[in-house]
Design a protein around this motif. Sequence first.
Motif, mmCIF file in Angstrom:
data_model
loop_
_atom_site.group_PDB
_atom_site.id
_atom_site.type_symbol
_atom_site.label_atom_id
_atom_site.label_comp_id
_atom_site.label_asym_id
_atom_site.label_seq_id
_atom_site.Cartn_x
_atom_site.Cartn_y
_atom_site.Cartn_z
ATOM 1 N N THR A 154 0.856 -1.187 0.000
ATOM 2 C CA THR A 154 0.000 0.000 0.000
ATOM 3 C C THR A 154 0.895 1.241 0.000
ATOM 4 O O THR A 154 2.080 1.176 0.329
ATOM 5 C CB THR A 154 -0.949 0.022 1.219
ATOM 6 O OG1 THR A 154 -0.174 -0.049 2.427
ATOM 7 C CG2 THR A 154 -1.917 -1.145 1.184
ATOM 8 N N VAL A 155 0.298 2.365 -0.379
ATOM 9 C CA VAL A 155 1.068 3.602 -0.548
ATOM 10 C C VAL A 155 0.734 4.577 0.569
ATOM 11 O O VAL A 155 -0.433 4.836 0.858
ATOM 12 C CB VAL A 155 0.765 4.251 -1.920
ATOM 13 C CG1 VAL A 155 1.589 5.518 -2.113
ATOM 14 C CG2 VAL A 155 1.024 3.259 -3.056
ATOM 15 N N ASN A 156 1.772 5.106 1.187
ATOM 16 C CA ASN A 156 1.612 6.153 2.191
ATOM 17 C C ASN A 156 2.098 7.448 1.555
ATOM 18 O O ASN A 156 3.292 7.644 1.333
ATOM 19 C CB ASN A 156 2.448 5.801 3.434
ATOM 20 C CG ASN A 156 2.319 6.836 4.529
ATOM 21 O OD1 ASN A 156 1.789 7.931 4.300
ATOM 22 N ND2 ASN A 156 2.806 6.524 5.712
ATOM 23 N N ASP A 157 1.137 8.342 1.265
ATOM 24 C CA ASP A 157 1.495 9.556 0.515
ATOM 25 C C ASP A 157 1.623 10.794 1.402
ATOM 26 O O ASP A 157 1.592 11.916 0.919
ATOM 27 C CB ASP A 157 0.467 9.811 -0.588
ATOM 28 C CG ASP A 157 -0.954 9.933 -0.032
ATOM 29 O OD1 ASP A 157 -1.114 9.870 1.198
ATOM 30 O OD2 ASP A 157 -1.887 10.088 -0.842
ATOM 31 N N GLU A 158 1.773 10.576 2.694
ATOM 32 C CA GLU A 158 1.854 11.730 3.606
ATOM 33 C C GLU A 158 3.238 12.355 3.645
ATOM 34 O O GLU A 158 3.413 13.487 4.062
ATOM 35 C CB GLU A 158 1.421 11.303 5.020
ATOM 36 C CG GLU A 158 -0.066 10.931 5.089
ATOM 37 C CD GLU A 158 -0.457 10.333 6.422
ATOM 38 O OE1 GLU A 158 0.387 10.354 7.347
ATOM 39 O OE2 GLU A 158 -1.592 9.855 6.542
ATOM 40 N N TYR A 233 -5.874 -8.328 -4.156
ATOM 41 C CA TYR A 233 -4.935 -7.596 -5.020
ATOM 42 C C TYR A 233 -3.600 -7.346 -4.312
ATOM 43 O O TYR A 233 -3.560 -6.996 -3.142
ATOM 44 C CB TYR A 233 -5.506 -6.223 -5.394
ATOM 45 C CG TYR A 233 -6.746 -6.225 -6.243
ATOM 46 C CD1 TYR A 233 -7.159 -5.062 -6.877
ATOM 47 C CD2 TYR A 233 -7.521 -7.367 -6.431
ATOM 48 C CE1 TYR A 233 -8.298 -5.032 -7.667
ATOM 49 C CE2 TYR A 233 -8.664 -7.355 -7.212
ATOM 50 C CZ TYR A 233 -9.044 -6.185 -7.827
ATOM 51 O OH TYR A 233 -10.174 -6.146 -8.600
ATOM 52 N N GLN A 234 -2.514 -7.477 -5.067
ATOM 53 C CA GLN A 234 -1.196 -7.121 -4.542
ATOM 54 C C GLN A 234 -1.102 -5.608 -4.335
ATOM 55 O O GLN A 234 -0.536 -5.138 -3.347
ATOM 56 C CB GLN A 234 -0.125 -7.591 -5.524
ATOM 57 C CG GLN A 234 1.294 -7.448 -5.017
ATOM 58 C CD GLN A 234 2.284 -8.113 -5.943
ATOM 59 O OE1 GLN A 234 1.979 -8.412 -7.090
ATOM 60 N NE2 GLN A 234 3.486 -8.354 -5.463
ATOM 61 N N VAL A 235 -1.669 -4.866 -5.278
ATOM 62 C CA VAL A 235 -1.740 -3.404 -5.183
ATOM 63 C C VAL A 235 -3.142 -2.990 -5.609
ATOM 64 O O VAL A 235 -3.621 -3.399 -6.668
ATOM 65 C CB VAL A 235 -0.705 -2.719 -6.109
ATOM 66 C CG1 VAL A 235 -0.840 -1.199 -6.017
ATOM 67 C CG2 VAL A 235 0.709 -3.153 -5.754
ATOM 68 N N LYS A 236 -3.814 -2.193 -4.810
ATOM 69 C CA LYS A 236 -5.168 -1.742 -5.155
ATOM 70 C C LYS A 236 -5.097 -0.557 -6.120
ATOM 71 O O LYS A 236 -4.204 0.286 -6.028
ATOM 72 C CB LYS A 236 -5.930 -1.333 -3.885
ATOM 73 C CG LYS A 236 -6.216 -2.486 -2.929
ATOM 74 C CD LYS A 236 -7.063 -1.996 -1.767
ATOM 75 C CE LYS A 236 -7.383 -3.134 -0.806
ATOM 76 N NZ LYS A 236 -6.209 -3.569 -0.035
ATOM 77 N N SER A 237 -6.089 -0.493 -7.015
ATOM 78 C CA SER A 237 -6.123 0.595 -8.008
ATOM 79 C C SER A 237 -6.156 1.965 -7.344
ATOM 80 O O SER A 237 -5.570 2.921 -7.850
ATOM 81 C CB SER A 237 -7.346 0.430 -8.913
ATOM 82 O OG SER A 237 -7.279 -0.765 -9.636
ATOM 83 N N LYS A 238 -6.846 2.066 -6.200
ATOM 84 C CA LYS A 238 -6.980 3.376 -5.543
ATOM 85 C C LYS A 238 -5.627 3.920 -5.074
ATOM 86 O O LYS A 238 -5.480 5.118 -4.857
ATOM 87 C CB LYS A 238 -7.950 3.284 -4.357
ATOM 88 C CG LYS A 238 -7.459 2.485 -3.173
ATOM 89 C CD LYS A 238 -8.460 2.510 -2.033
ATOM 90 C CE LYS A 238 -7.984 1.723 -0.826
ATOM 91 N NZ LYS A 238 -6.733 2.225 -0.234
ATOM 92 N N ASP A 239 -4.622 3.033 -4.959
ATOM 93 C CA ASP A 239 -3.300 3.487 -4.549
ATOM 94 C C ASP A 239 -2.458 4.009 -5.705
ATOM 95 O O ASP A 239 -1.483 4.733 -5.497
ATOM 96 C CB ASP A 239 -2.542 2.347 -3.850
ATOM 97 C CG ASP A 239 -2.825 2.286 -2.354
ATOM 98 O OD1 ASP A 239 -3.334 3.280 -1.814
ATOM 99 O OD2 ASP A 239 -2.542 1.244 -1.732
ATOM 100 N N ILE A 240 -2.807 3.623 -6.935
ATOM 101 C CA ILE A 240 -2.001 4.078 -8.077
ATOM 102 C C ILE A 240 -2.753 5.067 -8.962
ATOM 103 O O ILE A 240 -2.165 5.700 -9.826
ATOM 104 C CB ILE A 240 -1.505 2.892 -8.935
ATOM 105 C CG1 ILE A 240 -2.665 2.129 -9.584
ATOM 106 C CG2 ILE A 240 -0.634 1.951 -8.124
ATOM 107 C CD1 ILE A 240 -2.227 1.136 -10.652
ATOM 108 N N LEU A 241 -4.059 5.212 -8.742
ATOM 109 C CA LEU A 241 -4.880 6.116 -9.552
ATOM 110 C C LEU A 241 -5.628 7.069 -8.627
ATOM 111 O O LEU A 241 -6.793 6.882 -8.312
ATOM 112 C CB LEU A 241 -5.870 5.317 -10.415
ATOM 113 C CG LEU A 241 -5.261 4.241 -11.327
ATOM 114 C CD1 LEU A 241 -6.349 3.415 -11.979
ATOM 115 C CD2 LEU A 241 -4.336 4.855 -12.375
ATOM 116 N N THR A 242 -4.931 8.108 -8.173
ATOM 117 C CA THR A 242 -5.511 9.014 -7.172
ATOM 118 C C THR A 242 -5.907 10.369 -7.769
ATOM 119 O O THR A 242 -6.412 11.226 -7.049
ATOM 120 C CB THR A 242 -4.502 9.269 -6.041
ATOM 121 O OG1 THR A 242 -3.402 10.039 -6.566
ATOM 122 C CG2 THR A 242 -3.984 7.970 -5.443
#
Length: 322
Positions: A154-158, A233-242
């Motif tokens: 998952t992506v931490n964008d903070e 999913y290994q990576v969710k779409s919401k993490d790469i398409l924000t």
Amino acid sequence: MANEKVLVDRSKSGKVRPWRERKLENLQYGDYLQILHYKKAHRVKECGEVLRFVEDKNGHKKLAQTWFCHSRLCPLCNWRRAMKQSNQLTQILTEAVKQRKTGRFLFLTLTVENTTGDQLKSELRQMGRAIRDLMRYKKPAKNLLGYVRSTEVTVNDEASQPMYHHHMHILLFMKNLYFKGSDNYISQAEWTRYWQRAMKLAYVPIVNVEAVKPNVSRHKNSLLASAQETAKYQVKSKDILTNNQAQDLQVIDDLEQALAGSRQISYGGLLKEIRKQLQLEDVENGDLINTDSDDQGADQVVREIVAKWDYQRKNYFTLNEL
């Protein structure tokens, strides 16, 4: 065209399958790949462009033919891949319970501190090696029948740059003796120490372990729920398409590099043996048309339906009904 209709594809349970949503995400992902100068961008955008279904007398459609790009981050392919992995894992677990009726299941989540994109690939490799080491430690090894592990990022964008929270979900199939006596049972604190040792960490990582109820239901902590969690999913779409383009481009580039050549799911012990016994196809590179038991076949085919993606109207429309 007079007879054209918007595609509606429902599972036997009545749930509408999200073809349109996944295709829109696929096209956005393809656009980002194009900006990043990935050669596969054009190929990705052609994924699932034309869908051919067979339909039975009850109106249930089964996907019969299309072309998938198989790109690791493609939202269309990931959706189909997760369905197939969940179905395969459910088959394997059902057979495992038949073969070892007294076996017990645990759901183990192993984490480490967040990392940067340039470190992610080596960190994931290290985690894979550490899990193999952990399973060979004396106490886990003497209780272990088999396991399946999956990777999630998952992506931490903070932060000022994207940081990645990479962790492993492991469904463990244990001997019944595991719950009998301190010589066999491993507490959460012990699992944590084992993971810290296997990863050679200077800090105490967060580890979660839960017993899984053997009933195959959809309730939390049930075997089916754990299978679905492991196969997701290994990576969710919401993490790469924000819709934050600069960040999305960085994240996609990082993940394309880090996940290349990796496996999302791997098996060990009895579960690996059962997978071979059932002669299940490799999901990573295999067919994404036949994905789950609900899709195994339309009862009695009465017609074929072809649906094509319309780029102007942003939806699938049926071309003909034969």
